[in-house]
Design a protein around this motif. Structure first.
Motif, PDB file in Angstrom:
ATOM      1  N   GLU A  20       1.010  -1.240  -0.179  1.00 36.30           N
ATOM      2  CA  GLU A  20      -0.116   0.060   0.062  1.00 36.30           C
ATOM      3  C   GLU A  20       1.061   1.205   0.118  1.00 36.30           C
ATOM      4  O   GLU A  20       0.506   2.301  -0.594  1.00 36.30           O
ATOM      5  N   GLU A  23       1.884   1.916  -3.386  1.00 35.34           N
ATOM      6  CA  GLU A  23       1.089   2.320  -4.361  1.00 35.34           C
ATOM      7  C   GLU A  23       0.660   3.841  -4.066  1.00 35.34           C
ATOM      8  O   GLU A  23       0.536   4.566  -4.866  1.00 35.34           O
ATOM      9  N   GLU A  63     -10.678   6.734  -7.421  1.00 38.06           N
ATOM     10  CA  GLU A  63     -11.536   5.522  -7.605  1.00 38.06           C
ATOM     11  C   GLU A  63     -10.869   4.723  -8.652  1.00 38.06           C
ATOM     12  O   GLU A  63     -10.583   3.553  -8.391  1.00 38.06           O
ATOM     13  N   ARG A  64     -10.560   5.499  -9.785  1.00 36.20           N
ATOM     14  CA  ARG A  64      -9.947   4.747 -10.880  1.00 36.20           C
ATOM     15  C   ARG A  64      -8.384   4.375 -10.640  1.00 36.20           C
ATOM     16  O   ARG A  64      -7.653   3.531 -11.322  1.00 36.20           O
ATOM     17  N   THR A  66      -6.663   3.672  -8.093  1.00 35.33           N
ATOM     18  CA  THR A  66      -6.113   2.711  -6.802  1.00 35.33           C
ATOM     19  C   THR A  66      -6.587   1.712  -6.950  1.00 35.33           C
ATOM     20  O   THR A  66      -8.014   1.438  -7.220  1.00 35.33           O
ATOM     21  N   SER A  67      -6.176   0.461  -6.482  1.00 31.15           N
ATOM     22  CA  SER A  67      -6.640  -0.609  -6.204  1.00 31.15           C
ATOM     23  C   SER A  67      -6.773  -0.841  -4.709  1.00 31.15           C
ATOM     24  O   SER A  67      -7.502  -1.791  -4.386  1.00 31.15           O
ATOM     25  N   SER A  68      -6.086  -0.169  -3.821  1.00 26.95           N
ATOM     26  CA  SER A  68      -6.211  -0.465  -2.350  1.00 26.95           C
ATOM     27  C   SER A  68      -7.183   0.478  -1.528  1.00 26.95           C
ATOM     28  O   SER A  68      -7.104   1.821  -1.878  1.00 26.95           O
ATOM     29  N   ASP A  69      -8.001  -0.016  -0.955  1.00 28.45           N
ATOM     30  CA  ASP A  69      -9.156   0.810  -0.040  1.00 28.45           C
ATOM     31  C   ASP A  69      -8.303   1.596   0.818  1.00 28.45           C
ATOM     32  O   ASP A  69      -8.852   2.828   1.014  1.00 28.45           O
ATOM     33  N   ARG A  72      -6.956   4.697  -1.033  1.00 27.42           N
ATOM     34  CA  ARG A  72      -8.194   5.507  -1.513  1.00 27.42           C
ATOM     35  C   ARG A  72      -8.478   6.345  -0.490  1.00 27.42           C
ATOM     36  O   ARG A  72      -8.664   7.585  -0.361  1.00 27.42           O
TER      37      ARG A  72
END
Length: 533
Positions: A20, A23, A63-64, A66-69, A72
């Motif tokens: 994370e 990212e 939202e687009r 990132t893959s991690s909550d 985000r």
């Protein structure tokens, strides 16, 4: 200003996994690089992505990308705490432009070296009282009368270069700005008036007239009409017993000030609260109607003891920064620092409405300053005062791991709330922001966004309502605009307010220099201040 760092805890900087962290670092690097590329609005028409960025909001991009909550959540918290806005309401281009202005994300991050590092010892109100004291001193030195009075009084400072004057008017508001009949629209030189929502005016070679508008005089210019604000020094209504709308000390005391140039130092959403004759140009009206204020409520809880300095928790939630000047006494502030242990705290914003948390000292007692921002601020402001106190103190007990919530509430000696959204002369904070589609729209579209244009390149897009349009003078250089939102660097901060003020003053000096009247000797000798920061 004190030369020490302040300590901070917020919902941001929650512990992340290595993946994370990587990212988040990649996203932040992109935001910083893109921000640098759109720092100057003049580059937007030819920028390959500016139009696309202006059409989308920051939330959609987060939202687009990132893959991690967790990542985000960090980005959403960043926008909420730094700009007091929901990311869904904010133009991605405007966010990038803001980051470019301040020098990147690191500049507005928590901790040492960030925008929150320094604080004014004793509060920012000292800036106003200090300037008032300077006016009084200048008046005494020049042989004039006292420069500052309480609400409803009118103070004037005479003297200075060129025989001009400076007046500070309390208890009045600017109601109407009028271009005088017969004005050719070109700055004729000679005078300067400064008008804002608080009716602070500085005029040289200006003249005061009755509110009936008689005696316009020749030579053109701008007339600023003032009326009693109907509020006392605290900002609350102070109507008299006669049933009128003005305060008891200045009811019926409407005035008008005429000058050759006026500087309007108000947030753009407040421009529409004034009457303009003739009306503002379409671009200014669209900017005033569609820019929106951030939302923030400030709370201060004063305690007997700093219970938070001896609780356990994760260091990510308690960024302790050493004092830059130990002799300044900043160490008196109990740090938000765990004494030890491995127990992790929950996210700050999961415990209650406060999103940013600062330790402080009020009248010798330890205190916690909590900021409620964005959508949470609107919900919090609607609560009764007792409920506001209860939910914030419960949040602090949960966040710092105090099992007995009543012990925290019982140790709170004072709880203060400042709702900036309820202030008539700000309507929110920290500053005004641009929604998607505004900057790239045509002035003729008013509040519409259809002019956002076609492809990804900015070519062919109107770009009629961006930052440069917001800063642009109107009425042939008679009216100029300042305020932190209109700064070319550090918009939204004290530095931005200073930069925009200097820029507007430079514009007025240039306008006066082009006119037929002479600029005062002091102004000419000082020269134009291109950069004072």
């Amino acid at each position: 200003m004190s030369a020490h760092t302040t300590l901070l805890s917020s919902g941001a900087s929650a512990p992340l996994t290595p993946a994370e962290e990587a990212e988040l670092a990649a996203v932040c690097a992109s935001l910083d690089a893109w921000g640098a590329s759109v720092r100057d609005p003049a580059a937007w028409p030819t920028h390959p992505h500016a139009a696309d960025w202006d059409r989308q909001n920051a939330a959609d991009y987060f939202e687009r990308c990132t893959s991690s909550d967790a990542v985000r959540r960090e980005l959403f918290t960043l926008v909420r705490t730094v700009l007091a806005s929901e990311p869904a309401h904010l133009s991605l281009l405007f966010l990038l432009h803001f980051l470019g202005q301040v020098g990147g994300l690191e500049a507005v991050a928590d901790g040492d070296g960030g925008a929150q590092t320094l604080r004014i010892r004793g509060g920012a109100q000292q800036l106003s009282t200090g300037m008032a004291a300077q006016l009084t001193a200048a008046s005494a030195a020049a042989g004039g009368r006292s420069g500052v009075g309480r609400s409803g009084d009118i103070g004037a400072v005479r003297g200075g270069g060129g025989g001009g004057s400076c007046e500070l008017r309390l208890g009045f508001r600017v109601a109407r700005v009028e271009l005088l009949a017969g004005d050719d629209g070109a700055a004729a030189g000679g005078g300067l008036a400064r008008g804002s929502a608080s009716a602070s005016t500085s005029a040289s070679a200006s003249s005061e007239r009755a509110s009936d508008g008689s005696g316009a005089g020749g030579g053109g210019g701008v007339r600023v009409h003032l009326e009693p604000s109907g509020e006392d020094d605290s900002g609350r209504s102070s109507k008299d017993n006669s049933g009128g709308g003005g305060s008891a000390s200045n009811a019926g005391a409407a005035r008008a000030v005429t000058a050759r140039c006026v500087v309007v130092a108000m947030s753009p959403p407040l421009w529409g609260s004034l009457q303009w004759s003739p009306p503002l140009p379409p671009a200014k009206r669209a900017i005033s109607q569609r820019m929106y204020m951030g939302r923030c409520v400030k709370t201060i809880a004063v305690f007997d003891t700093a219970f938070w300095s001896c609780t356990t928790g994760d260091a990510h939630h308690a960024v302790a920064v050493a004092a830059a000047d130990a002799a300044s006494g900043s160490a008196d502030e109990p740090p938000l620092q765990p004494a030890g242990g491995e127990q992790r705290r929950p996210h700050l914003e999961d415990c209650g409405p406060v999103a940013n948390l600062f330790p402080s000292v009020v009248d010798g007692r330890p205190a916690l300053v909590g900021l409620v921002v964005a959508a949470a601020a609107a919900a919090f402001a609607a609560l009764p005062p007792a409920e506001q106190r209860r939910v914030v103190l419960r949040q602090y007990a949960r966040y710092f791991g105090v099992p007995d919530e009543q012990a925290v509430a019982g140790g709170c000696r004072a709880f203060l709330v400042k709702d900036w959204m309820a202030e008539s002369y700000s309507r929110g904070c920290y500053a005004a922001l641009m929604p998607p589609g505004l900057a790239s729209s045509s002035p003729d579209e008013g509040c519409g966004v259809e002019g956002s244009g076609g492809g990804g390149s900015g070519r062919g897009v109107a770009w009629g309502c961006g930052p440069d349009a917001a800063r642009a003078p109107v009425w042939g250089g008679r009216v100029h605009f300042a305020g932190t939102e209109l700064a070319r660097e550090w918009a939204g901060y004290f530095e931005g307010a200073l930069e925009s003020g200097y820029r507007a003053a430079d514009e007025v000096l240039e306008a006066l220099a082009r006119g037929t009247a002479r600029v005062s000797s002091d102004a000419a000798g000082a020269g134009l201040a291109r950069s004072r920061l």
